[in-house]
Design a protein around this motif. Structure first.
Motif, PDB file in Angstrom:
ATOM      1  N   LEU A  29     -44.213   1.181 130.605  1.00  0.00           N
ATOM      2  CA  LEU A  29     -44.638   1.660 131.605  1.00  0.00           C
ATOM      3  C   LEU A  29     -45.916   1.417 130.472  1.00  0.00           C
ATOM      4  O   LEU A  29     -45.824   1.179 129.259  1.00  0.00           O
ATOM      5  N   GLU A  30     -47.340   1.097 131.364  1.00  0.00           N
ATOM      6  CA  GLU A  30     -48.248   0.894 131.000  1.00  0.00           C
ATOM      7  C   GLU A  30     -48.553   2.114 129.668  1.00  0.00           C
ATOM      8  O   GLU A  30     -49.047   3.214 130.995  1.00  0.00           O
ATOM      9  N   LYS A  73     -47.077   1.576 121.145  1.00  0.00           N
ATOM     10  CA  LYS A  73     -45.945   3.322 120.796  1.00  0.00           C
ATOM     11  C   LYS A  73     -46.483   4.366 122.100  1.00  0.00           C
ATOM     12  O   LYS A  73     -45.394   4.624 122.886  1.00  0.00           O
ATOM     13  N   GLU A  74     -47.568   4.617 122.569  1.00  0.00           N
ATOM     14  CA  GLU A  74     -47.872   4.748 124.115  1.00  0.00           C
ATOM     15  C   GLU A  74     -47.251   4.524 125.091  1.00  0.00           C
ATOM     16  O   GLU A  74     -46.931   5.124 125.649  1.00  0.00           O
ATOM     17  N   LEU A  81     -44.857   2.601 124.933  1.00  0.00           N
ATOM     18  CA  LEU A  81     -43.059   3.718 124.839  1.00  0.00           C
ATOM     19  C   LEU A  81     -42.805   5.293 124.816  1.00  0.00           C
ATOM     20  O   LEU A  81     -41.904   5.280 125.466  1.00  0.00           O
ATOM     21  N   ARG A  82     -43.691   6.025 124.570  1.00  0.00           N
ATOM     22  CA  ARG A  82     -43.491   6.946 124.649  1.00  0.00           C
ATOM     23  C   ARG A  82     -43.914   7.544 126.034  1.00  0.00           C
ATOM     24  O   ARG A  82     -43.186   8.225 126.004  1.00  0.00           O
ATOM     25  N   ARG A  83     -44.742   6.896 126.468  1.00  0.00           N
ATOM     26  CA  ARG A  83     -44.623   6.765 128.925  1.00  0.00           C
ATOM     27  C   ARG A  83     -43.671   6.711 129.053  1.00  0.00           C
ATOM     28  O   ARG A  83     -43.403   7.804 129.574  1.00  0.00           O
ATOM     29  N   THR A  84     -42.683   5.923 128.662  1.00  0.00           N
ATOM     30  CA  THR A  84     -41.884   5.522 129.305  1.00  0.00           C
ATOM     31  C   THR A  84     -40.891   6.558 129.159  1.00  0.00           C
ATOM     32  O   THR A  84     -39.642   6.814 130.069  1.00  0.00           O
ATOM     33  N   TYR A  85     -40.295   7.121 127.774  1.00  0.00           N
ATOM     34  CA  TYR A  85     -39.438   7.944 127.216  1.00  0.00           C
ATOM     35  C   TYR A  85     -39.978   9.243 128.157  1.00  0.00           C
ATOM     36  O   TYR A  85     -38.056   8.877 127.958  1.00  0.00           O
ATOM     37  N   LEU A 113     -39.738   4.634 118.442  1.00  0.00           N
ATOM     38  CA  LEU A 113     -39.299   5.973 119.374  1.00  0.00           C
ATOM     39  C   LEU A 113     -38.704   7.466 118.844  1.00  0.00           C
ATOM     40  O   LEU A 113     -38.751   7.964 119.278  1.00  0.00           O
ATOM     41  N   GLU A 114     -37.805   6.750 117.605  1.00  0.00           N
ATOM     42  CA  GLU A 114     -37.292   8.220 116.026  1.00  0.00           C
ATOM     43  C   GLU A 114     -38.925   8.801 116.233  1.00  0.00           C
ATOM     44  O   GLU A 114     -38.471  10.558 116.323  1.00  0.00           O
TER      45      GLU A 114
END
Length: 245
Positions: free
Chosen positions: A177-178, A211-212, A214-218, A238-239
């Motif tokens: 996700l963006e 990183k953001e 990844l954060r939004r997707t997670y 991600l960790e």
């Protein structure tokens, strides 16, 4: 230039979407040519009937094979040299996604068949290359689904968007996700733009954006992470995200 034909019983539904915003501009710039065809005109009976009762009984009416077949023959006679993908809009079709939009954007000629009523005569499927669904729900007809697919596809064509990077960084194009984005003012109602985005350090900005994303997707679509290959940097990020959240 991409060529698109749409077979529908309700051509007026396309007048707004095809004359406004990105699609309208693409047509005006000569990047896209769209014909919306009422396949009722290919019916053979005087009442222009395109549906009939199903053999063996059942609820509702089915679209007849002959009007669709003759409409497709008309398109082939008009554009015999183009490499066509004929797309049947059907709730039982393969779910539409960004990867499919990217595939369609490489085609020279797309033909969308918008169904209506209870379904199709099964023989119509022998004339198509793709059976596609907008999602796991049923719409009254295929028109809205075709509009969505056309929009998602055409915006990927060269020169349609002012900035090619706009499409490349979209949600789902990268598998993530963006990331969040901000514009002026730098602070509004106590909500400030992250400092990293204003310091001019492009390396740090790129790391923050990754990183953001990844954060939004997670947090919102964790199943997407299972479909991509994470770099060592992404695994470390991600960790950190899991600990932070």
């Amino acid at each position: 230039m991409m060529k698109i034909d749409v077979l529908t019983l309700f051509p007026k539904m396309f007048e707004g979407p095809l004359t406004e915003s990105i699609l309208g501009k693409a047509i005006d710039k000569g990047l896209l040519d769209v014909d919306v065809i009422n396949f009722r005109e290919f019916a053979l009976n005087k009442h222009q009937q395109v549906d009939d009762y199903p053999y063996g009984g059942g609820a509702g009416m089915l679209l007849k094979v002959q009007p669709i077949h003759d409409a497709l023959k008309h398109i082939e006679e008009k554009h015999p040299a183009t490499d066509k993908r004929v797309i049947l809009l059907d709730p039982a079709g393969k779910p539409f996604n960004q990867h499919m939009a990217e595939e369609f954007s490489q085609a020279e000629h797309l033909v969308f068949i918008c169904g209506h009523y209870e379904g199709y005569d099964e023989r119509i499927r022998s004339f198509v290359t793709d059976e596609v669904s907008l999602g796991d729900y049923v719409l009254t007809g295929g028109e809205l689904g075709a509009m969505v697919m056309i929009d998602a596809t055409v915006r990927l064509l060269p020169d349609v968007l002012g900035n090619v990077a706009s499409a490349q960084g979209d949600s789902h194009s990268t598998g993530l996700l963006e990331h969040p984005q901000y514009t002026r003012p730098a602070e509004y109602l106590g909500m400030a733009v992250p400092e990293v985005l204003m310091n001019g350090n492009h390396k740090l900005i790129a790391e923050w954006q990754l990183k953001e994303s990844l954060r939004r997707t997670y947090l919102r679509r964790p199943e997407m992470l299972e479909k991509i290959t994470l770099t060592e940097q992404m695994k470390q990020m991600l960790e950190e995200i899991k600990k932070e959240n």
